[in-house]
Design a protein around this motif. Sequence first.
Motif, short mmCIF file in Angstrom:
data_model
loop_
_atom_site.label_atom_id
_atom_site.label_comp_id
_atom_site.label_asym_id
_atom_site.label_seq_id
_atom_site.Cartn_x
_atom_site.Cartn_y
_atom_site.Cartn_z
N LEU A 177 -3.16 -14.41 -11.12
CA LEU A 177 -3.16 -12.97 -10.92
C LEU A 177 -3.55 -12.25 -12.22
N LEU B 99 -8.10 -7.14 -2.57
CA LEU B 99 -7.71 -7.98 -3.70
C LEU B 99 -7.11 -9.27 -3.18
N PHE C 280 -8.46 0.22 3.87
CA PHE C 280 -6.99 0.27 3.86
C PHE C 280 -6.47 0.63 5.24
N LEU D 265 -13.04 0.09 -5.09
CA LEU D 265 -13.19 -1.11 -5.91
C LEU D 265 -14.07 -2.15 -5.24
N ALA E 206 1.53 3.22 -3.32
CA ALA E 206 0.42 3.78 -4.11
C ALA E 206 0.57 5.27 -4.38
N LEU F 9 -3.67 -1.12 -7.60
CA LEU F 9 -4.55 -1.53 -8.70
C LEU F 9 -5.51 -0.39 -9.02
N GLN F 10 -6.02 0.21 -7.97
CA GLN F 10 -6.96 1.33 -8.14
C GLN F 10 -6.31 2.46 -8.91
N SER G 180 3.86 -10.58 -8.17
CA SER G 180 3.20 -11.70 -7.52
C SER G 180 1.97 -11.23 -6.74
N HIS G 181 2.06 -10.01 -6.26
CA HIS G 181 0.84 -9.44 -5.66
C HIS G 181 0.88 -7.94 -5.70
N LEU G 182 -0.30 -7.38 -5.82
CA LEU G 182 -0.46 -5.93 -5.92
C LEU G 182 -1.51 -5.50 -4.90
N HIS G 183 -1.15 -4.62 -4.03
CA HIS G 183 -2.16 -4.15 -3.09
C HIS G 183 -3.27 -3.42 -3.84
N THR G 184 -4.46 -3.57 -3.39
CA THR G 184 -5.63 -3.00 -4.06
C THR G 184 -5.46 -1.53 -4.40
N ALA G 185 -4.80 -0.79 -3.50
CA ALA G 185 -4.64 0.64 -3.73
C ALA G 185 -3.89 0.92 -5.02
N ARG H 73 -8.59 -13.01 -3.71
CA ARG H 73 -7.77 -14.06 -4.32
C ARG H 73 -7.73 -15.30 -3.47
N THR I 31 -5.84 8.03 -2.88
CA THR I 31 -5.24 6.71 -2.91
C THR I 31 -5.70 5.80 -1.81
N VAL J 299 0.81 -1.21 0.00
CA VAL J 299 0.00 0.00 0.00
C VAL J 299 0.85 1.27 0.00
N ASP K 32 -6.54 -5.69 2.53
CA ASP K 32 -6.19 -5.65 1.12
C ASP K 32 -7.21 -6.52 0.41
N LEU L 113 -6.26 -9.30 -13.02
CA LEU L 113 -5.88 -7.96 -13.45
C LEU L 113 -6.25 -7.63 -14.88
#
Lengths: 80, 123, 830
Positions: free
Chosen positions: A68, C213, C206, C246, A21, A49-50, A42-47, C217, C241, A18, C211, A72
């Motif tokens: 993943l 996502l 947050f 979402l 971001a 992605l937003q 391997s992973h992306l915090h939602t923030a 998953r 941010t 996060v 998290d 995405l």
Amino acid sequence: MPIEFKKNRAVFRDEVSVEEAEGLLEWLQGKPTASADLSALSHLHTANLQVLMAAKTGISSWPKNAELRAWLEPALNSGE
Amino acid sequence: MKRVLIVDDAATVRMYHRSILESAGYAVEEAWNGIEALEKALDVPFDLYVVDINMPKLDGFGFLRELRQQPIPQQPAIMVSTEAEERDEKAAYQSGANCYLIKPVRQSQLLSHVRLLLGEAIQ
Amino acid sequence: MSPSTKRPLPPNPLLEQFLSEARDLLENTGKKLMQLEEAPDDQEILNELFRGVHTLKGNSGLFTFPEMTRVLHAGEDLLGMVRSGHSTYSRELADRLLDAMDYVGALCGEIETTGEIDASRTAESQQMTEALRKLMPNPISSVDKVAAAGSNGESANSAVPSADDPGYRPSPLGSIPEAVRMAAIEQSRHGDQLHWIVYRPQRECFFHGDDPLNGARQTPGLIWGRVLACEPLPSLAELDTYSCLLGFDLLTNAPREELDQYYRYLPDQVEIAAVRPSWLMNEREEEERPSKASSTASRARSFSDDDEAAFDRILAAQRQILLLEDRPVWHAGRLRSVAEVLANLSQAVGETSARADIEVALEEALSTGHNTLLMAWLDGHKDLMLEAGLPCSEVAKNGISAVHVESIANIGSFLESDPGKLATDDGVKFGRRAEDASSGPRSLKVDQAKIDRLMNLIGELVVEKNALPYLAQRAEVQFGNRELSREIKGNYSVINRIADEMQDAIMQVRMMAVSFVFQRFPRLVRDISRKLGKEVQLVLEGEQTEADKNIIESLADPLIHIVRNSLDHGLETPEVRRACGKPETGKLTIRAAQQADRVVIEIIDDGKGIDPAVIKRKAYERGLIDEVTLERIGDQEAVNLIFAAGLSTAEVVSDLSGRGVGMDVVRSAVEKINGTVVIESELGKGTTIRISLPLSMAVTQVMIIESDGQLFGVPMDNVVETVRVPRSAIRAIKQSLTAVLRGRIVPLKSLNTLLGIPTVPRPNSDDELAILLVQTGSEVFGLMVDGFKETIGLIQKPLNGFLSGLSAYSGSALLGDGSVLMILNVREIV
């Protein structure tokens, strides 16, 4: 460093948390035509992605991680 | 016999609805404002309400809102009005109506709705 | 006994009710319009006015009275504009509205007599409507409204969503990749219970270390999922941010308990629903699967158009309700009613087992606050109609695979963006919204005839009870039974008391406020004063003063006459008033008050007063008074001569108040109801007319007297004293007999003579004559009779038919022994 900011491309690696971001957002604001390389992600915090979704950033490479990618790709590919 | 409560401040309209419903075999009672209606509804159980909007003391919306808070079986309510705007219909549903009809309601139209809302077999 | 009028039409209770209510509404509207004149900005009056016209219009819509409805519609629109400030109040506006109400009143009158409105009224109706609409800025075309008013709820074809529609969005389940979908169908066919999860994280998640996502998953049993923006994402410059916008949709085959456990910390951000296999299938697959549909197709019934439309409409309405996002206090009750409706709808088409399912869905909705399952049920059971053979709306048919599955997804925002998708019918639209206003206290409306019947019965009772004293007498005298006599007397006094109370009670019912008569005056004064070019301020006082209905009703004509006179002859024009140093606006006060057992009505104007000199001269000229009186008569007495018949002081005969000679008519009308009227006037200052009336035409106390073997009644009001005068004390002065009683000379009249009975009064054994001292107005005289009897209370009935021409009698009454007692009109017989 999870995100490497190159001249016109942001390269994402491993787990992007996060804290990244804000930086990502500022960088993208200055580089409207930049693209993102997610292959090593391997992973992306939602923030994050937003931010990418809001910026409608073009993706040069999708994550190798199929699962993943399945998440995405529809979201970042123009979408609704 | 199913019981219907007619809520309207115009005596003529009450009579009109009453005659339609009674001839179809329902037991009808009347109230001419929301407060009266509430008192009656709490007193004896009704199976259906036919509610006008504009009434003194407590209007149709107010009555429905109160009704929906009471510890009694929540039965269907038809709101009748002369207003045909969508927002009026929405307001009706918001307050707790299940159906919204425009006055004057045709006899066959009223009876179809009433029968269905009461779960009576369609003929 | 009230006369029954034979109507030429069969009784129509609804029409009668309409007319009765219309009368009340018109009356109140007229009143409010007059009030509005004084306070054009009073919102409350405007609201009441609007409501009245609105209700009247609504009522008229139940019948076929287009002439009436049209005008009322225009009136309602106009009032709506004034109320909302788009139009301003003006005298002209008030005039037109008053005219319109008069017109509607006239129509009601016509309907009452003939049952319909004459075709000749149409033109007038158009004119009225035009006149009203002209006063509105940007008049709304009445054509559209009337046309719209004609149709009523016929269901329009609902919009069919298709991929070509600009607003169309594929359903989330529809966006599942084919392979996944097929696999999912397979899984569910093998008995796996699939679940659909709608995960909408909180904005601040947050900050809680979430998290989403990641959470998505990691969901157990995940088959498929997707990310979406819950709302359009803002530009980078505006993006926060750390605010999560979402959402996630997930398809999983994990059991419910496991999912609940997994999401246990986020119960209000997650909706979990069990997936029905059919939701995953498209139309073609649907048909292929062994469905209940075919077996129950034989249950297909034919339904009337109305039933079909009603079904669609009700179903769509419940859906709309379930989509409401507000959560007020009454939300639970609202939901319960929806569940009841859905259960009843199912019952109506024969699906009695649905109730249990709906109960479950309801519990879910009540506990989680999300209507997911109810919606799912609703949409999933659109096929209920197919099964039952009901033709269903377009949306349901086409959307079975697509639309209904959206029920568990983000239906809210989806449908908000394209409300046309809902199966709503009729697009009738109006532009106004009526509002509440207070209305007066309610009372019981009783038919006049019923009251009259009660009155008569009580009247008979009062008379019959009077028989008991006679009986008591007979018991003692004729049958020598004093015991019995006493008992009868005892009972009599009780019955007497009760009868009196009943009498009083019914009189109370008949009591009516003078406002009944007063209320027409504001309008009357306004109209007449305008016509005459005079400025008049009307003050009404004591409107709530009550008197018997008959009296109040009899008061109307005389009062109107007096008021007209005042306006015509009493009050001056503004110019004249200015010249006299008076304020330009004249003042007319009508006041009512109760004084003891009478009601006093005063009509006071500050006009030019009555000139006693003119009256005197006219009276002399007409031969009503002689020279001596002309000399001696005082001013006030002279003024009261105006009541004498044949006197007219109007130089100009105006069409409004007739010939100005109406005051004698006024007096006789007042006296007919046992009232009195006097005038006080001061030249140049004004005139006061005072009417005194009895409160009720109730029981009259009457003294029974005997003359020539006949009984007569004299109202106690008129009786001063009973005396016995020795014949020797009676003098004859000129032609008349007199006696000195209590120090004054009292003229004597023999009742027999007055009544034309050729017998002389009979003296008693002491050679005394029975003299009843009576008074009429200010005169006192002695009535020579044969004897006095008791005083009783009885209800006087006026003489009917040709007997009413007998001025000697004011009425008759029944005595206890059944005979008729004639009651003397003391004033007249002299």
